[in-house]
Design a protein around this motif. Structure first.
Motif, PDB file in Angstrom:
ATOM      1  N   LEU A   1      20.306  85.367 -29.764  1.00  0.00           N
ATOM      2  CA  LEU A   1      19.866  83.971 -29.666  1.00  0.00           C
ATOM      3  C   LEU A   1      19.166  83.692 -28.340  1.00  0.00           C
ATOM      4  O   LEU A   1      18.147  82.992 -28.307  1.00  0.00           O
ATOM      5  CB  LEU A   1      21.078  83.047 -29.827  1.00  0.00           C
ATOM      6  CG  LEU A   1      20.841  81.552 -29.629  1.00  0.00           C
ATOM      7  CD1 LEU A   1      19.786  81.028 -30.602  1.00  0.00           C
ATOM      8  CD2 LEU A   1      22.144  80.781 -29.800  1.00  0.00           C
ATOM      9  N   PHE A   2      19.688  84.216 -27.254  1.00  0.00           N
ATOM     10  CA  PHE A   2      19.055  83.955 -25.962  1.00  0.00           C
ATOM     11  C   PHE A   2      17.681  84.629 -25.881  1.00  0.00           C
ATOM     12  O   PHE A   2      16.736  84.039 -25.376  1.00  0.00           O
ATOM     13  CB  PHE A   2      19.967  84.377 -24.795  1.00  0.00           C
ATOM     14  CG  PHE A   2      20.843  83.235 -24.352  1.00  0.00           C
ATOM     15  CD1 PHE A   2      21.875  82.770 -25.167  1.00  0.00           C
ATOM     16  CD2 PHE A   2      20.610  82.573 -23.150  1.00  0.00           C
ATOM     17  CE1 PHE A   2      22.663  81.683 -24.783  1.00  0.00           C
ATOM     18  CE2 PHE A   2      21.395  81.486 -22.755  1.00  0.00           C
ATOM     19  CZ  PHE A   2      22.419  81.038 -23.566  1.00  0.00           C
ATOM     20  N   ALA A   3      17.573  85.838 -26.397  1.00  0.00           N
ATOM     21  CA  ALA A   3      16.292  86.543 -26.339  1.00  0.00           C
ATOM     22  C   ALA A   3      15.295  85.996 -27.361  1.00  0.00           C
ATOM     23  O   ALA A   3      14.083  86.039 -27.139  1.00  0.00           O
ATOM     24  CB  ALA A   3      16.516  88.033 -26.561  1.00  0.00           C
ATOM     25  N   GLY A   4      15.815  85.468 -28.485  1.00  0.00           N
ATOM     26  CA  GLY A   4      14.930  84.968 -29.540  1.00  0.00           C
ATOM     27  C   GLY A   4      14.528  86.071 -30.491  1.00  0.00           C
ATOM     28  O   GLY A   4      14.643  87.259 -30.183  1.00  0.00           O
ATOM     29  N   LEU A   5      14.073  85.682 -31.685  1.00  0.00           N
ATOM     30  CA  LEU A   5      13.673  86.677 -32.686  1.00  0.00           C
ATOM     31  C   LEU A   5      12.236  87.157 -32.475  1.00  0.00           C
ATOM     32  O   LEU A   5      11.879  88.266 -32.864  1.00  0.00           O
ATOM     33  CB  LEU A   5      13.777  86.080 -34.105  1.00  0.00           C
ATOM     34  CG  LEU A   5      15.145  85.620 -34.592  1.00  0.00           C
ATOM     35  CD1 LEU A   5      15.075  85.265 -36.074  1.00  0.00           C
ATOM     36  CD2 LEU A   5      16.225  86.681 -34.356  1.00  0.00           C
TER      37      LEU A   5
END
Lengths: 194, 194
Positions: free
Chosen positions: B185-189
């Motif tokens: 979630l922090f890095a993003g998809l």
């Protein structure tokens, strides 16, 4: 040449009439008060006709939900994964907040205490998750999703927030809710490194 | 000088004994079969003692869950939001997969059909969400979360996947599950722009 009636076609009509009657009855009287007898009466068939095809009212309603999802909330592949996910999850959100949402809520509750309903519900959820994961896998192959993302986790990051808002918080969601959730998820929470 | 017994202290002991008895009974016989009478008998108090403080078994069990969450799954602020979220959500995951998870499941199910239980459950959930949002707000102020992230959505992106996996899919989660969810979630998809 005389035409034989097509038994499959007659069954399909009858099947649809029963699913529709079950859904209408459930919305009208609630999940708990819905019975196989009531569904049969409303569909104008005998109780045995229903029991020939489904073991319980939950099974009838599960098939209704499965048909409805397939008809209204299928995954598309336009080539842009974010566009496709927004379209699909917004369609699911519309389902959850429509009359069908009350049916699905009844099934989810029943699944917590009834093993047969639980396995039917789980099968339907896993089918939806498989569809989502397949669309994400294509996107990952196309470089639209980071290569190191675990797609099982990605699917839950997409559907989890929607169920959390709908089932647990019962909050009213704006039409563009899932677009915002997905935009946030794709960008990530961390600030862009300078 | 004679010492007076402290009525508040006696009440707190009695309160804890009742909450503990309710939890043990619920785990032993299941949520549906748990009754106020049964809780009173197990705690060694009269039924009226319970009804003086709580309107229902659901209210007793909700207070048990609230105390347990406060004692075991509080948000810390070590200065690093990802560390703190992993610690807190992993503690919640442990709660959900412990005996307390069965109690919480019973309360969530009851909340779908009982208005009083629903408002108690919702209050407990909203309190947890407020705590999460407060920790995220500090992180956003400190530049550890992008400034344009809607924190209501962020909270659901954090807790939604856990509830989806636990409540809807009933899947077995590895101990490091939430660490992986939060890292994703922090890095993003989306792939990092080249």
């Amino acid at each position: 040449m005389t035409r034989q009636p097509d038994p499959r076609r007659r069954n399909e009509q009858s099947r649809r009439a029963i699913l529709q009657a079950a859904a209408e009855l459930c919305v009208q009287v609630g999940f708990a008060a819905t019975t196989v007898e009531g569904i049969a009466a409303r569909a104008g068939v005998g109780k045995q006709t229903i029991y020939r095809w489904w073991p319980s009212k939950a099974a009838v309603l599960l098939e209704y939900m499965q048909d409805l999802r397939a008809a209204t909330a299928d995954f598309l592949d336009t080539g842009d994964v974010l566009t496709d996910l927004v379209a699909q999850t917004t369609a699911v959100q519309r389902l959850l907040t429509s009359d069908a949402g009350a049916i699905w809520r009844g099934l989810l509750v029943t699944a917590q205490t009834d093993d047969a309903a639980a396995s039917g519900v789980r099968e339907l959820i896993e089918r939806a998750i498989d569809d989502g994961r397949a669309r994400l896998a294509t996107a990952q192959r196309d470089g639209q999703i980071r290569a190191d993302v675990d797609l099982d986790i990605a699917v839950e990051l997409i559907f989890g927030p929607l169920y959390h808002a709908w089932l647990l918080r019962a909050r009213t969601l704006p039409e563009q809710h899932m677009a915002e959730v997905l935009r946030t998820l794709f960008a990530g929470l961390a600030p862009t490194p300078a």
